[in-house]
Design a protein around this motif. Structure first.
Motif, PDB file in Angstrom:
ATOM      1  N   LYS A  92      92.554  78.770  42.239  1.00  0.00           N
ATOM      2  CA  LYS A  92      92.801  77.401  41.784  1.00  0.00           C
ATOM      3  C   LYS A  92      94.241  76.963  42.016  1.00  0.00           C
ATOM      4  N   LYS A  93      95.073  77.851  42.555  1.00  0.00           N
ATOM      5  CA  LYS A  93      96.485  77.535  42.730  1.00  0.00           C
ATOM      6  C   LYS A  93      96.694  76.329  43.645  1.00  0.00           C
ATOM      7  N   ALA A  94      95.967  76.270  44.760  1.00  0.00           N
ATOM      8  CA  ALA A  94      96.163  75.197  45.724  1.00  0.00           C
ATOM      9  C   ALA A  94      95.360  73.945  45.379  1.00  0.00           C
ATOM     10  N   GLU A  95      94.526  74.029  44.368  1.00  0.00           N
ATOM     11  CA  GLU A  95      93.688  72.885  44.000  1.00  0.00           C
ATOM     12  C   GLU A  95      94.539  71.829  43.284  1.00  0.00           C
ATOM     13  N   PRO A  96      94.413  70.549  43.675  1.00  0.00           N
ATOM     14  CA  PRO A  96      95.210  69.522  43.006  1.00  0.00           C
ATOM     15  C   PRO A  96      94.766  69.304  41.566  1.00  0.00           C
ATOM     16  N   ALA A 100      95.742  63.795  40.405  1.00  0.00           N
ATOM     17  CA  ALA A 100      95.785  63.702  41.864  1.00  0.00           C
ATOM     18  C   ALA A 100      94.381  63.506  42.428  1.00  0.00           C
ATOM     19  N   LYS A 101      93.388  64.164  41.832  1.00  0.00           N
ATOM     20  CA  LYS A 101      92.002  63.974  42.279  1.00  0.00           C
ATOM     21  C   LYS A 101      91.550  62.538  42.032  1.00  0.00           C
ATOM     22  N   GLU A 102      91.902  61.980  40.871  1.00  0.00           N
ATOM     23  CA  GLU A 102      91.539  60.592  40.559  1.00  0.00           C
ATOM     24  C   GLU A 102      92.183  59.631  41.555  1.00  0.00           C
ATOM     25  N   ARG A 103      93.465  59.832  41.870  1.00  0.00           N
ATOM     26  CA  ARG A 103      94.156  58.975  42.829  1.00  0.00           C
ATOM     27  C   ARG A 103      93.511  59.075  44.207  1.00  0.00           C
TER      28      ARG A 103
END
Length: 128
Positions: A92-96, A100-103
């Protein structure tokens, strides 16, 4: 008493120098320690032999007694061949993050709406 093999900072401001020490885990970082088993100088090059100096026999002894190394010291011990360090995985380290997902979703929706608007007049012109 819980023992820890960790770094104790020395040196001047912006010029760090660390001792690798065995200490009670409750004592302060630069405070009292039981034994100094090595040094670490991050200012030296990675290929320099004096960057990490470690007494492997004493490190093995303290590990057998139950001392727990910190993450950084565990790397040094692994490089010296004293203790195998388990590979760590954090998928999950590289997952935004959530915001950021909403944007990204909002941006994608605006882009899709703009493309539909651009295609709509072209379709009307073809029909006429």
């Amino acid at each position: 008493m819980s023992l820890s093999i960790r770094l104790s900072r020395g040196g001047a401001k912006k010029r760090p120098y660390y001792r690798i020490v065995v200490a009670n885990s409750r004592s302060p970082r630069d405070g009292r320690f039981i034994e100094k088993i090595g040094t670490y100088n991050p200012l030296l090059g990675k290929d320099d032999a004096n960057r990490v100096v470690l007494d492997t026999e004493r490190a093995k002894h303290w590990l057998s007694v139950g001392a727990q190394p910190t993450d950084r010291v565990a790397r040094f011990l692994d490089a010296a061949g004293v203790k195998e360090r388990a590979a760590r995985s954090n998928p999950k380290k590289a997952e935004p993050g959530e915001k950021a997902k909403e944007r990204a979703e909002e941006r994608a929706a605006k882009l899709a709406a703009a493309q539909e608007a651009a295609n709509a007049p072209a379709e009307e012109a073809v029909e006429a």
